[in-house]
Design a protein around this motif. Structure first.
Motif, PDB file in Angstrom:
ATOM      1  N   ALA A  92      14.352  58.124 -31.793  1.00 32.68           N
ATOM      2  CA  ALA A  92      13.597  56.876 -31.753  1.00 32.68           C
ATOM      3  C   ALA A  92      12.730  56.856 -30.510  1.00 32.68           C
ATOM      4  CB  ALA A  92      14.532  55.670 -31.757  1.00 32.68           C
ATOM      5  N   ILE A  93      11.660  56.087 -30.598  1.00 37.66           N
ATOM      6  CA  ILE A  93      10.847  55.820 -29.424  1.00 37.66           C
ATOM      7  C   ILE A  93      10.836  54.322 -29.171  1.00 37.66           C
ATOM      8  CG2 ILE A  93       9.404  57.861 -29.711  1.00 37.66           C
ATOM      9  CD1 ILE A  93       7.940  54.473 -30.490  1.00 37.66           C
ATOM     10  N   ARG A  94      10.582  53.955 -27.939  1.00 39.88           N
ATOM     11  CA  ARG A  94      10.498  52.534 -27.620  1.00 39.88           C
ATOM     12  C   ARG A  94       9.042  52.130 -27.639  1.00 39.88           C
ATOM     13  NH1 ARG A  94      12.255  49.970 -21.952  1.00 39.88           N
ATOM     14  NH2 ARG A  94      10.087  49.409 -21.643  1.00 39.88           N
ATOM     15  N   GLY A  95       8.770  51.148 -28.486  1.00 45.66           N
ATOM     16  CA  GLY A  95       7.407  50.658 -28.559  1.00 45.66           C
ATOM     17  C   GLY A  95       7.214  49.437 -27.681  1.00 45.66           C
ATOM     18  N   THR A  96       6.290  48.612 -28.085  1.00 46.08           N
ATOM     19  CA  THR A  96       6.032  47.394 -27.317  1.00 46.08           C
ATOM     20  C   THR A  96       7.159  46.396 -27.509  1.00 46.08           C
ATOM     21  OG1 THR A  96       4.796  46.482 -29.182  1.00 46.08           O
ATOM     22  CG2 THR A  96       3.542  47.683 -27.515  1.00 46.08           C
ATOM     23  N   SER A  97       7.330  45.537 -26.583  1.00 44.66           N
ATOM     24  CA  SER A  97       8.316  44.453 -26.667  1.00 44.66           C
ATOM     25  C   SER A  97       9.733  44.944 -26.897  1.00 44.66           C
ATOM     26  CB  SER A  97       7.944  43.466 -27.782  1.00 44.66           C
ATOM     27  OG  SER A  97       6.675  42.916 -27.553  1.00 44.66           O
ATOM     28  N   ASP A  98      10.049  46.107 -26.388  1.00 46.33           N
ATOM     29  CA  ASP A  98      11.421  46.631 -26.422  1.00 46.33           C
ATOM     30  C   ASP A  98      11.924  47.004 -27.809  1.00 46.33           C
ATOM     31  OD1 ASP A  98      12.409  44.353 -23.782  1.00 46.33           O
ATOM     32  OD2 ASP A  98      11.656  46.408 -23.677  1.00 46.33           O
ATOM     33  N   THR A  99      11.077  46.990 -28.803  1.00 53.23           N
ATOM     34  CA  THR A  99      11.525  47.419 -30.125  1.00 53.23           C
ATOM     35  C   THR A  99      11.540  48.939 -30.196  1.00 53.23           C
ATOM     36  OG1 THR A  99       9.279  47.346 -30.974  1.00 53.23           O
ATOM     37  CG2 THR A  99      10.621  45.373 -31.245  1.00 53.23           C
ATOM     38  N   GLN A 100      12.371  49.451 -31.092  1.00 49.97           N
ATOM     39  CA  GLN A 100      12.437  50.905 -31.259  1.00 49.97           C
ATOM     40  C   GLN A 100      11.978  51.292 -32.658  1.00 49.97           C
ATOM     41  OE1 GLN A 100      16.054  52.767 -29.864  1.00 49.97           O
ATOM     42  NE2 GLN A 100      16.028  51.629 -27.947  1.00 49.97           N
ATOM     43  N   TYR A 101      11.358  52.445 -32.748  1.00 50.54           N
ATOM     44  CA  TYR A 101      10.870  52.987 -34.007  1.00 50.54           C
ATOM     45  C   TYR A 101      11.557  54.318 -34.233  1.00 50.54           C
ATOM     46  CZ  TYR A 101       7.422  49.358 -33.406  1.00 50.54           C
ATOM     47  OH  TYR A 101       6.828  48.143 -33.226  1.00 50.54           O
TER      48      TYR A 101
END
Lengths: 111, 113
Positions: A92-101
């Motif tokens: 996973a990567i961390r995107g904006t606003s602490d969400t993960q993809y």
């Protein structure tokens, strides 16, 4: 999918052999994570990275090592695979606003 | 150890009904997130609620957070067959800049026609 790929997608290996799983991202994210998913346990964090050559342990790091020599690649290595490491592995990567993809996952079977 | 525990473990409803899933956690958090996972696929982020928020909406999703009870709920209104999936809560007890999620064991939702 935030441009995340994992390879291989499936792997069968034997106990005692080394295994390396690769996570590749195309969007220059700083934070990358490796999780394993097992029935009854949900997802558990193995290792994570907060930059090139900067990594730290997660909840279940024993038996695993990681490396990040380039921003886009985060490698997970099982130095000597054991049957208890049979699992589905997600990057996973961390995107904006602490969400993960999350990537699509790698199903690893250790015989 | 699991930070978040979902309840129920499995839920079966008919299309058009509402589905409610609950999550309890143990320690202080920075935010709580809900993810969905279709069978054999990666997780997809649904919604994030911060510790200073009590309720958040996104389309047919409604999330509540009660930090005094260390619990959250996810409501899916007017369920569709396509909502069939596993749903996970994840807590982020961020320390500094390191954001690390701790996932619960998930709720399996089955929506039948």
């Amino acid at each position: 999918d935030a441009g995340i790929t994992q390879s291989p997608r499936h792997k069968v290996t034997e106990t005692g052999t080394p295994v390396t799983l690769r996570c590749h991202q195309t969007e220059n994210h700083r934070y990358m994570y490796w999780y394993r998913q097992d029935p009854g346990h949900g997802l558990r964090l193995i290792h994570y990275s907060y930059g090139v050559k900067d990594t730290d342990k997660g909840e279940v790091s024993d038996g695993y090592s990681v490396s990040r020599s380039k921003t886009e690649d985060f490698l997970l290595t099982l130095e000597s695979a054991t049957s208890s490491q049979t699992s589905v592995y997600f990057c996973a990567i961390r995107g904006t606003s602490d969400t993960q993809y999350f990537g699509p996952g790698t199903r690893l079977t250790v015989l | 150890s699991q930070q978040g525990e979902e309840d129920p473990q499995a839920l079966s409803i008919q299309e058009g009904e509402n589905a409610t899933m609950n999550c309890s956690y143990k320690t202080s958090i920075n935010n709580l997130q809900w993810y969905r996972q279709n069978s054999g696929r990666g997780l997809v982020h649904l919604i994030l609620i911060r510790s200073n928020e009590r309720e958040k909406h996104s389309g047919r999703l409604r999330v509540t957070l009660d930090t005094s009870k260390k619990s959250s709920s996810l409501l899916i209104t007017a369920s569709r067959a396509a909502d069939t999936a596993s749903y996970f809560c994840a807590t982020d007890a961020k320390r500094g800049t390191a954001s690390k999620l701790t996932f619960g064991t998930g709720t399996r939702l089955q929506v039948t026609l």
